[in-house]
Design an enzyme around this catalytic site. Structure first.
Site, mmCIF file in Angstrom:
data_model
loop_
_atom_site.group_PDB
_atom_site.id
_atom_site.type_symbol
_atom_site.label_atom_id
_atom_site.label_comp_id
_atom_site.label_asym_id
_atom_site.label_seq_id
_atom_site.Cartn_x
_atom_site.Cartn_y
_atom_site.Cartn_z
ATOM 1 C CG PHE A 95 -1.846 -1.167 1.304
ATOM 2 C CD1 PHE A 95 -3.111 -1.106 0.745
ATOM 3 C CD2 PHE A 95 -1.457 -2.350 1.926
ATOM 4 C CE1 PHE A 95 -3.969 -2.188 0.795
ATOM 5 C CE2 PHE A 95 -2.300 -3.440 1.982
ATOM 6 C CZ PHE A 95 -3.566 -3.357 1.413
ATOM 7 C CG ASP A 148 7.002 -26.851 9.718
ATOM 8 O OD1 ASP A 148 6.045 -27.620 9.516
ATOM 9 O OD2 ASP A 148 7.594 -26.767 10.819
ATOM 10 C CG HIS A 158 4.632 -8.424 -2.340
ATOM 11 N ND1 HIS A 158 3.824 -7.354 -2.591
ATOM 12 C CD2 HIS A 158 5.549 -7.968 -1.433
ATOM 13 C CE1 HIS A 158 4.209 -6.317 -1.892
ATOM 14 N NE2 HIS A 158 5.257 -6.665 -1.182
ATOM 15 C CG ASN A 159 7.699 -8.441 -5.272
ATOM 16 O OD1 ASN A 159 7.071 -8.744 -6.280
ATOM 17 N ND2 ASN A 159 7.408 -7.369 -4.537
#
Length: 284
Positions: free
Chosen positions: A152, A200, A207-208
């Protein structure tokens, strides 16, 4: 009298034709499908096909049918190998590809345009979107792969706005992912899990993130966005990695620890960590 009999006959004929039409379109029919399958080929058939958006909007329910092996539901545009098992309650959305001998558990959702390699086993209530999964993987119950990452920004008016998350997650071959683990899709590069890596339960991968081959992530590990991890890296339980960190190959972190921005000396990694761990324990 003759006119009444003719009307009744016509009404009965219309009713029969309508029932036959519904039976052909129904995804729950045991009759002959309008479409035929072959190994490595998509399903073809008559009738118009709705274009589908990324979230499946615009798809008509009549375009979904029951899969012959397991009773799950699939879209007619999906490419599914005949040997795949799709259990009752699972659904495969448009343009997805499911390889040979894949097992998909009940309650699992395979989103539009997802690819699953052969011999992969997927547990119950898994959600796969915006991703590819390699061969011989094991994905345990409740895993979510390919959802939007947490990104954001604040605009000039102080409003919190969402950054576009438009790329994918790519899972390599022979990867195992534990229950309720989440792997976000990429925003500026694909999120990648390398071949033979093992993850696990209850692990968060932002992200990325790019993770190399043969890595091991233990329970409750959290990896923030845009982290790069080399090969043969081990992260113990509850290790937290901040965003944009780079970790070289063969690094090991065995306990709860917040990694710095960059750690590039695997030979002294354990010594430094144990020193910090003992110091914190002594202070307590």
């Amino acid at each position: 009298m003759a006119l009444t009999v003719k009307k009744l006959a016509m009404s009965h004929l219309v009713s029969l034709n309508r029932k036959a039409y519904i039976r052909v379109l129904s995804p729950w029919t045991n009759g002959t499908s309008r479409c035929s399958f072959s190994v490595g080929a998509g399903q073809t058939g008559s009738g118009d096909s709705s274009d589908t958006s990324e979230d499946g909007a615009g798809v008509r329910y009549q375009e979904f049918q029951r899969w012959h092996n397991g009773g799950g539901t699939f879209h007619k545009s999906a490419c599914i190998d005949p040997t795949a098992l799709i259990e009752m309650g699972a659904i495969v959305h448009p343009k997805s590809v499911v390889g040979a001998y894949v097992h998909i558990g009940s309650g699992t959702v395979i989103g539009p345009s997802v690819t699953i390699g052969q011999l992969t086993k997927i547990g119950y209530n898994v959600v796969l979107t915006n991703c590819t999964v390699g061969d011989s993987c094991v994905i345990h119950n409740g895993v979510c792969i390919g959802q939007d990452g947490f990104g954001f920004f604040v605009d000039e008016n102080g409003n919190m706005l969402k950054k576009p998350q438009m790329l994918n997650a790519r899972i390599g071959n022979n990867v195992e992912i534990g229950a309720n683990t989440c792997i976000d899709r990429g925003s500026w590069r694909d999120t990648v899990i390398g071949d033979h890596s093992k993850i696990d339960n209850l692990v968060q991968i932002g992200h990325n993130v790019v993770i190399g081959r043969s890595c091991m992530l233990c329970g409750q590990v959290g990896i923030a966005g845009s982290v790069t991890i080399g090969d043969y890296v081990t992260l113990g339980g509850r290790v937290a990695v901040r965003d944009h960190v780079s970790i070289v190959s063969k690094e090991r972190r065995l306990f709860n620890f917040d990694l710095p921005l960059e750690f590039s000396h695997p030979s002294c990694g354990l010594l430094v960590f144990y020193s910090l761990f003992c110091t914190r324990s002594t202070l307590k």
